[in-house]
Design a protein around this motif. Sequence first.
Motif, PDB file in Angstrom:
ATOM      1  N   PRO A 111      11.253  23.986  -8.549  1.00 15.93           N
ATOM      2  CA  PRO A 111      12.028  25.429  -8.944  1.00 15.93           C
ATOM      3  C   PRO A 111      12.178  25.616 -10.715  1.00 15.93           C
ATOM      4  O   PRO A 111      12.356  24.499 -11.276  1.00 15.93           O
ATOM      5  N   LEU A 112      12.369  26.716 -11.092  1.00 12.92           N
ATOM      6  CA  LEU A 112      12.708  27.044 -12.500  1.00 12.92           C
ATOM      7  C   LEU A 112      14.010  27.524 -12.324  1.00 12.92           C
ATOM      8  O   LEU A 112      14.433  28.843 -12.561  1.00 12.92           O
ATOM      9  N   ALA A 113      15.098  26.810 -12.331  1.00 15.23           N
ATOM     10  CA  ALA A 113      16.349  27.285 -12.052  1.00 15.23           C
ATOM     11  C   ALA A 113      17.234  26.293 -12.857  1.00 15.23           C
ATOM     12  O   ALA A 113      18.535  26.141 -12.601  1.00 15.23           O
ATOM     13  N   GLY A 114      16.895  25.996 -14.263  1.00 15.67           N
ATOM     14  CA  GLY A 114      17.678  25.123 -15.070  1.00 15.67           C
ATOM     15  C   GLY A 114      17.369  23.642 -15.422  1.00 15.67           C
ATOM     16  O   GLY A 114      17.096  23.388 -16.491  1.00 15.67           O
ATOM     17  N   HIS A 115      16.995  23.023 -14.264  1.00 22.26           N
ATOM     18  CA  HIS A 115      16.702  21.581 -14.174  1.00 22.26           C
ATOM     19  C   HIS A 115      15.035  21.562 -14.684  1.00 22.26           C
ATOM     20  O   HIS A 115      14.305  22.404 -14.557  1.00 22.26           O
ATOM     21  N   ARG A 116      14.794  20.405 -15.699  1.00 22.15           N
ATOM     22  CA  ARG A 116      13.245  20.263 -15.749  1.00 22.15           C
ATOM     23  C   ARG A 116      12.316  19.857 -14.564  1.00 22.15           C
ATOM     24  O   ARG A 116      13.141  19.152 -13.687  1.00 22.15           O
ATOM     25  N   SER A 117      11.282  19.782 -14.518  1.00 20.81           N
ATOM     26  CA  SER A 117      10.649  19.240 -13.287  1.00 20.81           C
ATOM     27  C   SER A 117      10.699  17.935 -13.115  1.00 20.81           C
ATOM     28  O   SER A 117      10.644  17.560 -11.804  1.00 20.81           O
ATOM     29  N   VAL A 118      11.041  17.085 -14.024  1.00 18.63           N
ATOM     30  CA  VAL A 118      11.091  15.587 -13.965  1.00 18.63           C
ATOM     31  C   VAL A 118      12.329  15.246 -13.062  1.00 18.63           C
ATOM     32  O   VAL A 118      12.252  14.178 -12.645  1.00 18.63           O
ATOM     33  N   MET A 119      13.065  16.255 -12.802  1.00 19.08           N
ATOM     34  CA  MET A 119      14.191  15.814 -11.759  1.00 19.08           C
ATOM     35  C   MET A 119      13.710  15.748 -10.525  1.00 19.08           C
ATOM     36  O   MET A 119      14.319  14.794  -9.547  1.00 19.08           O
ATOM     37  N   LEU A 120      12.409  16.015 -10.162  1.00 22.73           N
ATOM     38  CA  LEU A 120      11.677  15.450  -8.851  1.00 22.73           C
ATOM     39  C   LEU A 120      11.216  14.491  -8.808  1.00 22.73           C
ATOM     40  O   LEU A 120      10.097  14.042  -8.015  1.00 22.73           O
ATOM     41  N   ARG A 121      11.184  13.490  -9.743  1.00 23.19           N
ATOM     42  CA  ARG A 121      10.488  12.202 -10.081  1.00 23.19           C
ATOM     43  C   ARG A 121      10.637  11.443  -8.706  1.00 23.19           C
ATOM     44  O   ARG A 121       9.662  11.104  -8.128  1.00 23.19           O
ATOM     45  N   GLU A 122      11.479  11.434  -7.986  1.00 26.98           N
ATOM     46  CA  GLU A 122      11.859  10.485  -6.718  1.00 26.98           C
ATOM     47  C   GLU A 122      11.432  11.156  -5.720  1.00 26.98           C
ATOM     48  O   GLU A 122      10.574  10.743  -4.962  1.00 26.98           O
ATOM     49  N   THR A 123      11.208  12.504  -5.649  1.00 24.99           N
ATOM     50  CA  THR A 123      10.451  13.398  -4.790  1.00 24.99           C
ATOM     51  C   THR A 123       9.046  12.837  -4.932  1.00 24.99           C
ATOM     52  O   THR A 123       8.484  12.810  -3.791  1.00 24.99           O
ATOM     53  N   GLN A 257      23.073  26.934 -18.855  1.00 22.55           N
ATOM     54  CA  GLN A 257      22.755  26.330 -17.508  1.00 22.55           C
ATOM     55  C   GLN A 257      23.223  25.031 -17.114  1.00 22.55           C
ATOM     56  O   GLN A 257      23.901  24.834 -15.929  1.00 22.55           O
ATOM     57  N   GLN A 258      23.569  24.129 -18.008  1.00 25.94           N
ATOM     58  CA  GLN A 258      23.974  22.868 -17.600  1.00 25.94           C
ATOM     59  C   GLN A 258      25.445  23.022 -17.318  1.00 25.94           C
ATOM     60  O   GLN A 258      26.082  22.332 -16.573  1.00 25.94           O
ATOM     61  N   ALA A 259      26.149  23.899 -18.175  1.00 32.74           N
ATOM     62  CA  ALA A 259      27.687  24.213 -17.739  1.00 32.74           C
ATOM     63  C   ALA A 259      27.765  24.819 -16.518  1.00 32.74           C
ATOM     64  O   ALA A 259      28.693  24.445 -15.595  1.00 32.74           O
ATOM     65  N   ALA A 260      26.868  25.698 -16.111  1.00 33.92           N
ATOM     66  CA  ALA A 260      27.062  26.434 -14.863  1.00 33.92           C
ATOM     67  C   ALA A 260      26.684  25.405 -13.593  1.00 33.92           C
ATOM     68  O   ALA A 260      27.395  25.530 -12.470  1.00 33.92           O
ATOM     69  N   ILE A 261      25.731  24.444 -14.026  1.00 38.97           N
ATOM     70  CA  ILE A 261      25.374  23.508 -13.041  1.00 38.97           C
ATOM     71  C   ILE A 261      26.510  22.830 -12.718  1.00 38.97           C
ATOM     72  O   ILE A 261      26.799  22.287 -11.703  1.00 38.97           O
ATOM     73  N   PHE A 262      27.283  22.132 -13.693  1.00 44.49           N
ATOM     74  CA  PHE A 262      28.204  21.156 -14.019  1.00 44.49           C
ATOM     75  C   PHE A 262      29.509  21.949 -12.836  1.00 44.49           C
ATOM     76  O   PHE A 262      30.231  21.268 -12.038  1.00 44.49           O
ATOM     77  N   ALA A 263      29.848  23.228 -13.202  1.00 41.08           N
ATOM     78  CA  ALA A 263      30.884  23.789 -12.612  1.00 41.08           C
ATOM     79  C   ALA A 263      30.643  24.111 -11.160  1.00 41.08           C
ATOM     80  O   ALA A 263      31.618  24.000 -10.295  1.00 41.08           O
ATOM     81  N   ALA A 264      29.447  24.123 -10.776  1.00 39.20           N
ATOM     82  CA  ALA A 264      28.992  24.498  -9.212  1.00 39.20           C
ATOM     83  C   ALA A 264      29.069  22.931  -8.481  1.00 39.20           C
ATOM     84  O   ALA A 264      29.096  23.040  -7.329  1.00 39.20           O
ATOM     85  N   HIS A 265      28.703  21.994  -9.346  1.00 31.85           N
ATOM     86  CA  HIS A 265      28.215  20.768  -8.451  1.00 31.85           C
ATOM     87  C   HIS A 265      28.937  19.499  -9.394  1.00 31.85           C
ATOM     88  O   HIS A 265      28.229  18.824  -9.544  1.00 31.85           O
ATOM     89  N   PRO A 266      30.392  19.612  -9.626  1.00 31.57           N
ATOM     90  CA  PRO A 266      30.920  18.658 -10.535  1.00 31.57           C
ATOM     91  C   PRO A 266      30.642  17.146  -9.783  1.00 31.57           C
ATOM     92  O   PRO A 266      30.590  16.071 -10.282  1.00 31.57           O
TER      93      PRO A 266
END
Length: 432
Positions: A111-123, A257-266
């Motif tokens: 997804p192109l929604a804030g995180h870099r693709s490396v967040m899917l490393r475990e996937t 985006q990082q602030a929005a992600i933290f607010a949505a998923h603290p």
Amino acid sequence: MWYAFIDAQQRLARAMVGGVQAESDSGPRPQAGWLGPELAADAFSCWLLRSTCAFERTPPFAIHSVAGNGLRVAVDESVVASLAVGALRRFRRNPPTPSADGKLPVLLCAPLAGHRSVMLRETVETLLEERDVFVTDWADARDVPREAGPLSLDDYVRALESFISTARAFGSPLHMIAICQASVPALGAAALLATDEAAPIASVSLLGGPIDTRLNPTVTDRFASSHTLKWFHDNAIDTVPPPYCGAGRLVYPGFIQQAAIFAAHPERHLRLEADYWSRWLAGDMPGAQQALRSANEYAAVLDMAECYFLDMLRVVFHEHLLPRKLWSVAGRQVQIAALRDTPLCTIEGDSDEITGAGQTHCTHALCDASTMRPARQITIEQCDHYDLFIGPRWRDAVHPGLREFWRDLEHAALEVRRPRRALRVSANRRSA
């Protein structure tokens, strides 16, 4: 202009930590139980870089080997295609999976929604246990020159079409997985390719994708639909400053985006930090290193081009063009019905706070599926949005569901080919 001010703070943070590179997959590796002042300084430096979005380099995937049938299998990583919007990475098992097994490679659409693709490393690591993997690695918009174009949603759909063709050129069909917002451009690319040819891909799997956000809208859906595009332009868009290659480009900055992600998923952010610090304080250095890697990957964000960001808001949340069958990409009508014969698997989490119930499963009806087409609808219990592709629920429930879906398809394909091989052998014997 906040971007230039925040960027100056990030540069200051990097200067403060000196040579510590928290964005790498290495980092301090002291012996277990040693908690001296140097390690404490490094731990603080890593935290500072994460909290200020100050990574100078993207954390690497750095997948060197994976477990497979009780053995360690080496993994070779390479970039096989590059476009302005990003690159296509190939992760190849070495030695490769025998072709007789029928295990097709996977194209993982990040997804192109804030995180870099490396967040899917475990996937990626999990998928590599059985098959080769291609991953879309989207570019940070701040590093893309303005001359490369606006980087619209259409650009990303066309990039996926190109990446699918590139991956297929390595010699076999492939399964496609799209996660979260990637489901929309991935489904569009698959439909456009299916319109032009009979079987462009072996199957499509969508995980937590907002295909129709009118169904059971979440807080995220309601926020996106209740604010105008002008409001987002005025409050979320900034200009990339020098010396970046994309200087002058309008973007939705990563730090917002990082602030929005933290607010949505603290809770997720705090859980990752707590896991790291608790292991560090306990002297569990291998565990702390792994937790640090996960925390850094989650904190690595990128800038999204203004055009793509507003296009997604308009197409997905405001006008619902895909489920209404009114979406066009560069003048080409996206005909979802072209996928009626393509095997489709949709997976949702029953506790998904980002993608509402039914928003992904509705794809089956939109495709006007053939009664002969293999299809799966899977709802995972006690599973939130991130659990769909990271963590225990991904490993113990989501991935096994995908694996069973693919095995059934591949087994059926092998059964179809076997009689043909037997007939050829029989014919050769008679001619002899």
